[in-house]
Design a protein around this motif. Sequence first.
Motif, mmCIF file in Angstrom:
data_model
loop_
_atom_site.group_PDB
_atom_site.id
_atom_site.type_symbol
_atom_site.label_atom_id
_atom_site.label_comp_id
_atom_site.label_asym_id
_atom_site.label_seq_id
_atom_site.Cartn_x
_atom_site.Cartn_y
_atom_site.Cartn_z
ATOM 1 N N SER A 121 0.845 -1.196 0.000
ATOM 2 C CA SER A 121 0.000 0.000 0.000
ATOM 3 C C SER A 121 0.883 1.249 0.000
ATOM 4 N N GLN A 122 0.255 2.411 0.110
ATOM 5 C CA GLN A 122 0.981 3.676 0.154
ATOM 6 C C GLN A 122 1.576 3.956 1.536
ATOM 7 N N LEU A 123 1.255 3.137 2.516
ATOM 8 C CA LEU A 123 1.672 3.389 3.894
ATOM 9 C C LEU A 123 3.174 3.208 4.076
ATOM 10 N N ASP A 124 3.809 4.165 4.736
ATOM 11 C CA ASP A 124 5.225 4.068 5.081
ATOM 12 C C ASP A 124 5.372 3.802 6.571
ATOM 13 N N TYR A 125 6.299 2.909 6.904
ATOM 14 C CA TYR A 125 6.533 2.548 8.307
ATOM 15 C C TYR A 125 7.987 2.128 8.413
ATOM 16 N N ASP A 126 8.797 2.936 9.065
ATOM 17 C CA ASP A 126 10.234 2.723 9.085
ATOM 18 C C ASP A 126 10.645 1.875 10.279
ATOM 19 N N THR A 127 10.942 0.599 10.015
ATOM 20 C CA THR A 127 11.472 -0.305 11.034
ATOM 21 C C THR A 127 12.614 -1.089 10.401
ATOM 22 N N SER A 128 13.349 -1.819 11.211
ATOM 23 C CA SER A 128 14.428 -2.637 10.664
ATOM 24 C C SER A 128 13.887 -3.683 9.694
ATOM 25 N N TYR A 129 12.653 -4.147 9.939
ATOM 26 C CA TYR A 129 12.060 -5.188 9.094
ATOM 27 C C TYR A 129 11.636 -4.625 7.736
ATOM 28 N N THR A 130 11.066 -3.422 7.738
ATOM 29 C CA THR A 130 10.703 -2.828 6.450
ATOM 30 C C THR A 130 11.951 -2.415 5.680
ATOM 31 N N ARG A 131 12.990 -1.983 6.405
ATOM 32 C CA ARG A 131 14.242 -1.652 5.718
ATOM 33 C C ARG A 131 14.875 -2.902 5.114
ATOM 34 N N ASP A 132 14.794 -4.027 5.815
ATOM 35 C CA ASP A 132 15.306 -5.288 5.259
ATOM 36 C C ASP A 132 14.542 -5.663 3.991
ATOM 37 N N PHE A 133 13.242 -5.465 3.994
ATOM 38 C CA PHE A 133 12.402 -5.761 2.832
ATOM 39 C C PHE A 133 12.808 -4.880 1.647
ATOM 40 N N LEU A 134 12.913 -3.583 1.876
ATOM 41 C CA LEU A 134 13.269 -2.657 0.800
ATOM 42 C C LEU A 134 14.689 -2.916 0.300
ATOM 43 N N PRO A 166 -6.495 0.571 1.336
ATOM 44 C CA PRO A 166 -6.801 1.981 1.623
ATOM 45 C C PRO A 166 -6.648 2.852 0.390
ATOM 46 N N GLY A 167 -6.926 4.151 0.573
ATOM 47 C CA GLY A 167 -6.811 5.099 -0.521
ATOM 48 C C GLY A 167 -5.374 5.494 -0.786
ATOM 49 N N GLU A 168 -5.204 6.349 -1.775
ATOM 50 C CA GLU A 168 -3.861 6.755 -2.185
ATOM 51 C C GLU A 168 -3.208 7.685 -1.176
ATOM 52 N N THR A 169 -4.017 8.502 -0.497
ATOM 53 C CA THR A 169 -3.475 9.471 0.448
ATOM 54 C C THR A 169 -3.611 8.941 1.875
ATOM 55 N N ILE A 170 -2.494 8.851 2.566
ATOM 56 C CA ILE A 170 -2.478 8.416 3.963
ATOM 57 C C ILE A 170 -2.289 9.651 4.843
ATOM 58 N N GLU A 171 -3.210 9.885 5.743
ATOM 59 C CA GLU A 171 -3.105 11.019 6.657
ATOM 60 C C GLU A 171 -2.490 10.544 7.968
ATOM 61 N N TYR A 172 -1.234 10.900 8.181
ATOM 62 C CA TYR A 172 -0.523 10.492 9.376
ATOM 63 C C TYR A 172 -0.826 11.454 10.524
ATOM 64 N N TYR A 173 -0.924 10.917 11.713
ATOM 65 C CA TYR A 173 -1.179 11.745 12.885
ATOM 66 C C TYR A 173 0.142 12.232 13.482
ATOM 67 N N ASP A 174 0.066 13.219 14.340
ATOM 68 C CA ASP A 174 1.252 13.718 15.022
ATOM 69 C C ASP A 174 1.899 12.595 15.829
ATOM 70 N N LYS A 175 3.208 12.569 15.838
ATOM 71 C CA LYS A 175 4.019 11.608 16.573
ATOM 72 C C LYS A 175 3.997 10.205 15.962
ATOM 73 N N GLY A 179 2.674 4.525 18.982
ATOM 74 C CA GLY A 179 1.332 4.005 19.238
ATOM 75 C C GLY A 179 0.544 3.705 17.979
ATOM 76 N N SER A 180 1.220 3.162 16.975
ATOM 77 C CA SER A 180 0.598 3.059 15.647
ATOM 78 C C SER A 180 0.012 1.694 15.310
ATOM 79 N N THR A 181 -0.027 0.762 16.248
ATOM 80 C CA THR A 181 -0.438 -0.611 15.923
ATOM 81 C C THR A 181 -1.789 -0.656 15.229
ATOM 82 N N GLN A 182 -2.820 -0.083 15.834
ATOM 83 C CA GLN A 182 -4.147 -0.137 15.227
ATOM 84 C C GLN A 182 -4.210 0.701 13.956
ATOM 85 N N PHE A 183 -3.539 1.843 13.960
ATOM 86 C CA PHE A 183 -3.514 2.711 12.781
ATOM 87 C C PHE A 183 -3.018 1.940 11.564
#
Length: 298
Positions: A121-134, A166-175, A179-183
Motif C-alpha cells: 500500500s501507500q503506507l510508510d513505516y520505518d522499522t528494521s524489518y521494512t528496511r530489510d524488505f526494501l 486503503p486510498g492513495e493518500t495516507i493522513e498520518y497523525y502527530d508523533k 502508538g501506531s499498531t491499530q492505525f
Amino acid sequence: MRRLFAIFILLLMLPGLALSQGYDAVMDTSGDAGRLTFRFIAMDTTNGEKAGDAAVVTSPDGKVMVIDAGEPTAAPHVVRALEAMGVTAIDALVLSHPHVDHVGGMPALLRAFEVKAAYASQLDYDTSYTRDFLRALDEEGIALTRLARGDALPFGEEVSVSVLSPGETIEYYDKYPEGSTQFINDLSLVLMIEYRGTKALFSGDLYTLGERAVLDLGDSVDADLFKVNHHGDKTSSGKSWREAVSPAVAVITHNALADMRVPQQFEREGAAVYHTFLNGSVRVRTEGGGVLEAVTEK
C-alpha cells in the motif's frame, strides 16, 4: 490444562477436520490447472512470537501470488511450502501491511525465488524489518508498486484482483509511528479476488474500526472465501463485517488461538471454519460458481 481444554473445545467446533489429508496433499498442485487455488500456510516461530500470515494463490493458468510472508523465523515454512509446490518464480509478492509478522519473511522469499513484481500500500513505516524488505528488493532489482483503492492487480487471464482499501493518500497523525499498531492494521490492503463468480476476500489485520471504514466506502465485501482478519482476534470481525462478508469458508491463520468466540461466531453463521493452529496448512480450490473444495493438513 486450560490450553488443552481450549483446543478440545475448538476441535469440536471446527467442521473441516474430516477433510484432513496431510501436508503433501495440501501442497499437491496436480489439480490446480483450471482452478483458482488458495493455500494458507501453517507457520511457527523459533522465538515464541506470533507467526503471522502467509497465503499462496495460484491462478488457473499457473500464475503464483504470495500474500504476506510471516515473521522472519517463520519464513522457512513458507519457503518449504513453495518448494513442495514446485514453485520457482513468484509472479506477485503482496504485502498487506508492514508489521513484522507479515513483512518479516519477505527478504527470505526474495532471495529464494525469482520474484517478478512486488506490491504494497501507500503506507510508510520505518522499522528494521521494512528496511530489510526494501533492501532485499533493491538487491534483486525489483521495484515496489504501491497500490491504492481502485487499482487492479494483474493475475492471469481470468482472475480479477481489486483493491478496495486503503486510498492513495495516507493522513498520518502527530508523533507517528508512536502508538501506531491499530492505525497500521486499519490501513491493511483489502483485496477482492474473483474467478468465474467465486470471490475471496483478504483484509490483513483490520480492526473493527477499519472494517467499518471499508464498509462505509460502499463496495460489496460479500465473499465465498474469507481470510479472517487479524488472525481471528476479538479486535476484529464485528457483526456488521461478518454479515457483510458472509463467507462459506473462513480461514484463520495463526500459531495460537487468539480468541475462541470469533471462529465460533463464523461457524454459527454458516461458515466452514479452518484454523492453521489446529488444521495445519489449508488448501481451498474453486472452479467457479461459488463452489469451494477444502483440504487440510491435519
